[in-house]
Design an enzyme around this catalytic site. Structure first.
Site, PDB file in Angstrom:
ATOM      1  N   SER A   1       0.869  -1.665  -0.118  1.00 27.81           N
ATOM      2  CA  SER A   1      -0.165  -0.096  -0.278  1.00 27.81           C
ATOM      3  C   SER A   1       0.885   1.069   0.481  1.00 27.81           C
ATOM      4  O   SER A   1       0.810   2.209  -0.549  1.00 27.81           O
ATOM      5  CB  SER A   1      -0.886  -0.249   1.107  1.00 27.81           C
ATOM      6  OG  SER A   1      -0.318   0.070   2.543  1.00 27.81           O
TER       7      SER A   1
ATOM      8  N   CYS B   1      -6.827  -6.256  -0.176  1.00 28.90           N
ATOM      9  CA  CYS B   1      -5.476  -6.421   0.901  1.00 28.90           C
ATOM     10  C   CYS B   1      -5.467  -4.745   0.750  1.00 28.90           C
ATOM     11  O   CYS B   1      -5.824  -4.582   1.588  1.00 28.90           O
ATOM     12  CB  CYS B   1      -5.080  -7.216   0.960  1.00 28.90           C
ATOM     13  SG  CYS B   1      -3.480  -7.917   1.893  1.00 28.90           S
TER      14      CYS B   1
ATOM     15  N   ILE C   1      -2.505 -12.669   3.189  1.00 31.92           N
ATOM     16  CA  ILE C   1      -0.720 -12.563   3.065  1.00 31.92           C
ATOM     17  C   ILE C   1      -0.716 -11.349   3.654  1.00 31.92           C
ATOM     18  O   ILE C   1      -1.046 -10.394   2.769  1.00 31.92           O
ATOM     19  CB  ILE C   1      -0.607 -12.446   1.733  1.00 31.92           C
ATOM     20  CG1 ILE C   1      -0.892 -13.948   1.428  1.00 31.92           C
ATOM     21  CG2 ILE C   1       1.286 -12.440   1.398  1.00 31.92           C
ATOM     22  CD1 ILE C   1      -0.025 -14.122  -0.540  1.00 31.92           C
ATOM     23  N   ARG C   2      -0.399 -11.142   5.005  1.00 30.90           N
ATOM     24  CA  ARG C   2       0.153 -10.417   5.523  1.00 30.90           C
ATOM     25  C   ARG C   2      -0.739  -9.351   5.866  1.00 30.90           C
ATOM     26  O   ARG C   2      -0.892  -7.591   5.281  1.00 30.90           O
ATOM     27  CB  ARG C   2       1.648  -9.654   5.193  1.00 30.90           C
ATOM     28  CG  ARG C   2       2.595 -10.476   4.887  1.00 30.90           C
ATOM     29  CD  ARG C   2       4.365  -9.611   4.313  1.00 30.90           C
ATOM     30  NE  ARG C   2       4.117  -7.610   4.885  1.00 30.90           N
ATOM     31  CZ  ARG C   2       5.215  -7.240   5.935  1.00 30.90           C
ATOM     32  NH1 ARG C   2       5.524  -8.461   6.666  1.00 30.90           N
ATOM     33  NH2 ARG C   2       4.967  -6.484   5.975  1.00 30.90           N
TER      34      ARG C   2
ATOM     35  N   HIS D   1      -7.191 -12.451  -0.497  1.00 27.17           N
ATOM     36  CA  HIS D   1      -6.928 -12.697  -2.177  1.00 27.17           C
ATOM     37  C   HIS D   1      -8.172 -13.373  -2.877  1.00 27.17           C
ATOM     38  O   HIS D   1      -7.033 -14.365  -3.637  1.00 27.17           O
ATOM     39  CB  HIS D   1      -5.541 -12.591  -2.366  1.00 27.17           C
ATOM     40  CG  HIS D   1      -4.620 -11.656  -1.928  1.00 27.17           C
ATOM     41  ND1 HIS D   1      -4.549 -10.512  -2.317  1.00 27.17           N
ATOM     42  CD2 HIS D   1      -4.060 -11.222  -0.860  1.00 27.17           C
ATOM     43  CE1 HIS D   1      -3.824  -9.349  -1.176  1.00 27.17           C
ATOM     44  NE2 HIS D   1      -3.740 -10.233  -0.806  1.00 27.17           N
TER      45      HIS D   1
ATOM     46  N   GLU E   1      -8.430 -13.080  -6.142  1.00 31.69           N
ATOM     47  CA  GLU E   1      -7.779 -13.020  -6.770  1.00 31.69           C
ATOM     48  C   GLU E   1      -6.820 -14.484  -7.440  1.00 31.69           C
ATOM     49  O   GLU E   1      -6.317 -14.905  -8.366  1.00 31.69           O
ATOM     50  CB  GLU E   1      -6.729 -12.096  -7.714  1.00 31.69           C
ATOM     51  CG  GLU E   1      -5.767 -11.365  -6.896  1.00 31.69           C
ATOM     52  CD  GLU E   1      -5.970 -10.440  -5.872  1.00 31.69           C
ATOM     53  OE1 GLU E   1      -7.138 -10.769  -5.179  1.00 31.69           O
ATOM     54  OE2 GLU E   1      -4.894 -10.199  -5.160  1.00 31.69           O
TER      55      GLU E   1
END
Lengths: 305, 190
Positions: B52, B82, B137-138, B173, B175
């Site tokens: 980000s 995310c 993920i994180r 996620h 995707e």
């Protein structure tokens, strides 16, 4: 090695799966991973837009200059860098040194680079990366090497290039080599793939997968000698998913400016207008080395197999 | 809207190709979006996973952040996964980093821990009749939501999916899986 635990309401959560290992690399795509040696450098990298940093005691150019045995960084250096930024932090272990890898996992590092930049601890065997919950990235000069590392559990691949030289020629060679071999595999009929696997010295199942999909099963970054925004964009146009920049940033005159330019060039790699703009007035790049002047023992890319 | 829907995927950094592939499978035209001109050509926008801070840096440097914000305020549907969820939040806990600040939520980054804590889990999401497979993920989560924001999913008591009118944010996620249901859900909001 993955680990399951129960969570409230919906059943199970599974950690350390290949999907989450490979998934972090997918999140790094289109980005720049920068070598840093201090928390201050890590903050500059984050401010410049790095998508991750590599925590080191010395950048490859200094490792090259110092000679001797290069090992995993002191955990104190790594932890200080981890505390200083919110982006993922990677660290290097020596090829085959699974105990350095165990220590890095214990520190909570986000990715381990089993790296030829450090002096190999084992000249025959790489780390069995499937035994770890933390993901690994490994270097490769060709498709066979990339698939052997993936076979051992690597969740991300990068070119080896020739680290610490500021010379992109070897990274270009390795990126083209992998791409060319993938095109060749994709052109073969199925009954020739076992022989191709033998020639590549690569696991058969992975050879079949690459032949069918026409791409590597994991993310593939460029690394080793990238020093300018143009270098970064070149690697992206050659098909890299992103860039590692080692010595190129903090060995240059104006690291923040150069770092921001390389980040922009990695995103707008096919837009010459942006590339021309961000390449201006960056100050001096790191001094470069002609690969031909290196004696064989100085070539880091020949470490590992 | 005649013909295929044109869905932009913000392509500054991160897993934008994966979103483009999902959109193609759902019969949309996926538009790689990284300029003001690209933004003019799309009916909706996806903010992908990635870092980000990196995406924020580029949104500022290439003067796209204000344009995205204006278009979203004028009714363009936006879906963030995310890092995209973080960018959509009005508040990012313990961080002064750039954000679009469109949704009434306070998001904590890396809230489940570092990479070694990243995980996969099934969860139920309001509006989707079967379980959704989430890859975290994180990942962030929303510590608080208020105002117009609507809770869509929780995991272990943490808010991991939020909707606010035509804005959708998830901490995981979709995707990265073959589960197209969250993207279908977003397309139904357009």
């Amino acid at each position: 090695m993955s680990e399951k635990r129960e969570i409230g309401g919906n059943g199970m959560a599974e950690k350390g799966t290949f999907a989450v290992k490979k998934g972090l690399a997918q999140m790094l795509k289109g980005g720049v991973i920068m070598d840093v040696t201090t928390p201050e450098q890590a903050k500059i990298a984050e401010e410049a837009g790095a998508c991750a940093v590599m925590a080191l005691e010395r950048v490859p150019a200094d490792i090259r200059a110092a000679g001797g045995v290069a090992r995993m960084a002191d955990p104190t250096v790594i932890l200080k860098i981890m505390e200083s930024v919110t982006i993922p932090v990677m660290a290097k272990c020596r090829i085959g040194h699974f105990v350095e890898a165990q220590i890095l996992q214990e520190l909570g590092i986000d990715y381990i680079d089993e790296s030829e930049v450090l002096t190999p601890a084992d000249e025959k065997f790489h780390v069995d990366k499937t035994l770890f919950r933390v993901p690994f990235v490994c270097g490769a000069r060709n498709l066979g090497e990339a698939l052997r590392r993936i076979g051992e559990g690597a969740a991300m691949i990068r070119t080896k290039g020739e680290p610490g030289t500021g010379n992109v020629v070897e990274a270009v060679r390795h990126m083209r080599q992998v791409a060319g071999e993938i095109r060749w595999l994709a052109s073969l009929p199925k009954d020739e793939l076992m022989t191709a696997a033998k020639e590549l010295q690569a696991p058969y199942e992975l050879v079949v997968e690459v032949a069918e999909t026409g791409k590597l099963p994991v993310v593939n970054f460029a690394a080793g000698g990238i020093a300018t925004p143009a270098d970064a964009a070149l690697m992206m146009q050659l098909g890299a998913d992103g860039n590692f920049v080692g010595s190129g940033i903090f060995k240059s005159k104006d690291p923040l400016r150069r770092a921001r330019a390389i980040v922009a060039a990695t995103t707008y790699f096919d837009d010459p207008k942006v590339l021309a703009e961000v390449s201006r007035d960056l100050g001096e790049a790191m001094p470069g080395i002609d690969i031909k002047t290196l004696v064989p023992t100085e070539r880091m890319q020949d470490r590992g197999w | 809207m005649g013909g295929k829907r044109r869905i932009g995927v913000l392509a500054l950094q991160g897993a934008f190709l994966e979103h483009q592939q999902v959109l193609a499978r759902l019969g949309c035209e996926a538009v790689r979006t990284r300029s003001a001109d690209d933004l003019e050509r799309i009916d909706a926008l996806i903010l992908p996973g990635g870092e980000s801070t990196t995406i924020g840096r580029l949104l500022v440097d290439f003067r796209l952040g204000d344009l995205v914000r204006e278009k979203a305020r004028a009714g363009m549907p936006v879906f963030g996964t995310c890092a995209g969820m973080i960018l959509l939040a009005k508040e990012i806990i313990d961080s002064g980093q750039y954000r679009l600040g469109l949704m009434d939520m306070a998001v904590r980054r890396n809230a489940f821990g570092r990479q070694v804590e990243s995980f996969e889990a099934d969860l139920s999401l309001r509006g989707i009749p079967r379980l959704v497979h989430g890859v975290f993920i994180r990942a962030p989560y929303a510590e608080r939501i208020w105002g117009e924001a609507e809770l869509l999913a929780e995991l272990d008591g943490k808010i991991v999916a939020v909707k606010q009118h035509k804005l959708l944010a998830v901490a995981f996620h979709p995707e990265l899986t073959n589960d197209l249901s969250v993207h279908e859900f977003f397309l139904s909001m357009i």
